[in-house]
Structures are given as C-alpha cells and as structure tokens.
Design a protein around this motif. Structure first.
Motif, short mmCIF file in Angstrom:
data_model
loop_
_atom_site.label_atom_id
_atom_site.label_comp_id
_atom_site.label_asym_id
_atom_site.label_seq_id
_atom_site.Cartn_x
_atom_site.Cartn_y
_atom_site.Cartn_z
N ILE A 33 0.88 -1.16 0.00
CA ILE A 33 0.00 0.00 0.00
C ILE A 33 0.92 1.21 0.00
O ILE A 33 1.63 1.48 0.97
CB ILE A 33 -0.94 0.04 1.21
CG1 ILE A 33 -1.78 -1.25 1.29
CG2 ILE A 33 -1.88 1.25 1.12
CD1 ILE A 33 -2.74 -1.29 2.48
N LEU A 183 -10.08 -1.09 2.97
CA LEU A 183 -8.98 -1.20 2.02
C LEU A 183 -7.83 -2.04 2.58
O LEU A 183 -7.21 -2.83 1.86
CB LEU A 183 -8.47 0.20 1.65
CG LEU A 183 -9.42 1.05 0.81
CD1 LEU A 183 -8.87 2.47 0.66
CD2 LEU A 183 -9.65 0.44 -0.57
N LEU A 184 -7.57 -1.88 3.87
CA LEU A 184 -6.52 -2.68 4.51
C LEU A 184 -6.88 -4.15 4.49
O LEU A 184 -6.04 -5.03 4.21
CB LEU A 184 -6.33 -2.19 5.95
CG LEU A 184 -5.10 -2.67 6.72
CD1 LEU A 184 -3.82 -2.33 5.97
CD2 LEU A 184 -5.08 -2.06 8.11
N ASN A 187 -6.48 -5.48 0.96
CA ASN A 187 -5.05 -5.66 0.68
C ASN A 187 -4.55 -6.98 1.25
O ASN A 187 -3.82 -7.73 0.59
CB ASN A 187 -4.27 -4.48 1.25
CG ASN A 187 -2.77 -4.70 1.26
OD1 ASN A 187 -2.19 -5.00 2.30
ND2 ASN A 187 -2.13 -4.56 0.12
N THR A 193 -2.15 -4.68 -4.77
CA THR A 193 -1.29 -3.50 -4.68
C THR A 193 -2.18 -2.27 -4.73
O THR A 193 -3.00 -2.12 -5.62
CB THR A 193 -0.30 -3.47 -5.86
OG1 THR A 193 0.46 -4.68 -5.87
CG2 THR A 193 0.65 -2.28 -5.74
N ILE A 194 -2.03 -1.38 -3.74
CA ILE A 194 -2.89 -0.20 -3.64
C ILE A 194 -2.03 1.06 -3.66
O ILE A 194 -1.04 1.16 -2.93
CB ILE A 194 -3.74 -0.23 -2.36
CG1 ILE A 194 -4.65 -1.47 -2.34
CG2 ILE A 194 -4.59 1.04 -2.22
CD1 ILE A 194 -5.49 -1.62 -1.08
N MET A 196 -2.35 5.02 -2.99
CA MET A 196 -3.22 6.01 -2.35
C MET A 196 -2.71 7.42 -2.65
O MET A 196 -1.60 7.78 -2.24
CB MET A 196 -3.23 5.83 -0.83
CG MET A 196 -3.74 4.48 -0.33
SD MET A 196 -5.51 4.29 -0.48
CE MET A 196 -6.13 5.61 0.55
N CYS A 208 -0.68 2.82 4.97
CA CYS A 208 0.39 2.72 3.96
C CYS A 208 1.66 2.08 4.51
O CYS A 208 2.03 2.29 5.67
CB CYS A 208 0.71 4.09 3.39
SG CYS A 208 -0.64 4.82 2.43
#
Length: 346
Positions: A33, A183-184, A187, A193-194, A196, A208
């Motif tokens: 992230i 989102l976490l 992931n 793969t994120i 932000m 992150c």
C-alpha cells in the motif's frame, strides 16, 4: 509491480509548456500500500492518471505488471486496464443504476456471462459490507456506502492494482476510518497492490507501507512510513508529519517550560518500533535519582510499527541527569536535548 522511470508530463499553455511532473522515478512492489502525498497542485492526480494511462506521459517509461503501459496500443490498453481498478473522491457512480447494477457494469462491458456476473456481484457486495443494500440507488446511500460501491465496482474484474484518488477526502473522519479499514482488509485478503493519492497524513499513517512526498511535480522524499514519520528531512514533509504528531502544541508546551524552568534540562525521547512499548519512565524512576515531569507525548501506530515522542523536564544532580540520558540511549531510544542549561552535551 509498478515502475515509473523518468516520467515527465507537460501541458500546453499560451505562455509555453507547463510541466506538471518533472522526472518522476518510483517503484512500487506487489502487495504494497503505497501513499503519494502532496498539497493541491503538486501533481498527484496527474501522476495516478498516468498509471492507467488516462493521461499520456510526455516522456519516460511506465511499467505495470511487466507491461509498458505508456506504449500500448488502444486494444492492448483496454486489456491492461482490466488489471487496474480505480476509485475516486466523488464516487462517479451511475445514478440510474442500483448498487448491483453499478458493480455489474464493468463486467457487462467485459462481456462476462450473466450467471457469472451475478455470482461475482454477490461476492463483492459481501466483501465490502453492503448486504441488504443491493437494490438501493446511489441517492439512497450515505457517502461511505457510495464509496463501498465504488470499491466493489473497481474490484469487479479482479484487478492486480487499485488506484485511489483522494478516495476519503469527501468523507467524515469516522467514515474515513471505516473505508481505510476496508482497504486494509482487501489488501491482506487479496494481496492487492494499492496506490493512495492523498493530502491527509492520517491516511498514510493508518494503512500505507511506504510514502512518497510530491511537491511541484517532483518527489522530494520517499521511504517506509515509519522512517519518514520518525525522521522527516524536507520542510514540506515536516509540515505533513505535524498533522498527526501535534508538534505545534508540543512546541508551545516546551517554550512555556523554558520560560518557567530556565535552569532545567528538557529532552525529547524518540521512540521507534519495539522501543515504543518499553516502560522507560517507570524504569527511570526506579534507577535514577532525578525528578521527571512529562511535558507532552504522542505515540502513533503505522503498518511498519509504532513511533512517537515524549518530552521530559528533568531536574536533579548534573551527574544523575547525565546518567539518566545515557541509560535512555542504551535502551535504543533516541534522545534530543532541547534545553541543556548545565551543558551536559558538549
């Protein structure tokens, strides 16, 4: 997973080309992230739109999952974009479609059969926590629910990369936290793969692994979130870190104490990782014959571990104070001497 090599982006204007991005070099690993933070006008949105080639770079190479996105044909780009989902600040939902209809839309465009679409939509509704709202229209949803629909829609084609362009900026703090938690979870569950894009340091701190600071089209600082937060080098990074460390209030407390205790020793303890869990103050009371007053403190948790500061006023015998500082440093805790009336540190 994502590599940007000497990426530049310019826009024409009456007075000549305006450079939005100036030689960006960036590498984002699979499953990471990655936060890109900067103020308005820094070039954040331009950068993220280059990754799925909504914008074409002026020069440089952009590689996603082994494919050079910047040189694909239109047909190849359509296929590559299936691996790149994107969510937006203002949701960009189809207001005439229900929750199910919005999530189903990219699957329809991709030619997925009806039975398979239905199954996938139900999986995504459960993943993002929208059970019972399948038939609601966007106008009937809260901001957080709309963003959950946006996330589900972005995940419809099982992408390998999820791009988030200020995805929580339009939400209140409580809803922001719930979306970041989602989102976490995604992931961790999907190994996605994120990337932000944000101007909020809280977002970077919470989820992150790495962060890059963008300023006037250039990356001015980059690294693990814990390292950048613990030791910001650039002035703009220090401004962002103040958002979550309350450094301005801490500075005010220290300035006041300097006026009222000009002969006292003031130190700031710098904690990182496991050292943040140590009962340092309790150990000092037991081991050292000094008086300790806590002026301020802050401990924060990142995906790379905990970090924080604790500012102390220490009074007592000069040798005992020096011994206390030595002991703290021996425990792996950083020490910054803010006021040293006795000139303990040469």
């Amino acid at each position: 997973m994502i590599q940007l090599k000497s990426i530049k982006k310019s826009y024409p204007s009456k007075n000549g080309a305006v450079e939005a991005l100036s030689g960006i070099d960036l590498s984002i690993r699979q499953g990471e992230i990655f936060g890109i933070i900067g103020y308005s006008g820094a070039g954040k949105s331009t950068l993220i739109r280059l990754i799925n080639r909504l914008e074409q770079p002026t020069s440089g190479r952009l590689i996603v999952d082994g494919k050079e996105i910047s040189s694909l044909s239109k047909k190849e780009l359509r296929e590559a974009r299936k691996d790149i989902g994107m969510i937006f600040q203002h949701f960009n939902l189809l207001w005439s479609r229900t929750v199910k209809g919005n999530i189903s839309f990219p699957l329809e465009v991709a030619g997925v059969k009806k039975a398979e679409r239905k199954k996938r939509v139900q999986e995504l509704i459960k993943l993002v926590g929208l059970e019972g709202r399948e038939n609601a229209y966007p106008s009937q949803l809260s901001g957080g629910q709309k963003q959950r629909v946006g996330i589900a829609r972005a995940l419809a084609n099982n992408p390998k990369v999820l791009l988030c362009d200020e995805a929580t900026s339009a939400l209140d703090p409580k809803t922001t936290n719930s979306i970041l938690d989602l989102l976490l979870n995604i992931n961790k569950k999907l190994g996605l793969t994120i990337v932000m894009i944000t101007h909020e340091m809280h977002v970077v701190k919470k989820i992150c692994h790495k962060v890059a600071v963008l300023d006037t089209g250039k990356i001015v600082e980059e690294g693990n979130v814990l390292d950048v937060f613990q030791n910001p080098k650039m002035a703009i990074t220090k401004e962002f870190v103040k958002q979550i460390t309350h450094q301005e209030e801490a500075d005010e407390a220290v300035d006041l104490m300097k006026q009222t205790h000009p002969s006292g020793t003031i130190i700031k303890l710098l904690f990182k990782g496991d050292s943040a869990k140590r009962p340092i103050i309790n150990e000092l009371f037991q081991r050292q014959r000094v008086e300790i007053n806590i002026l301020e403190g802050n401990i924060s948790q990142t995906q790379n571990g905990a970090f924080g500061t604790l500012t102390l006023l220490i009074d007592g015998n000069i040798r005992e104070i020096k011994s206390a500082i030595d002991y703290i440093e021996q425990q792996g805790v950083g020490v910054e001497v803010i006021q040293d009336a006795a000139q303990l540190i040469s």
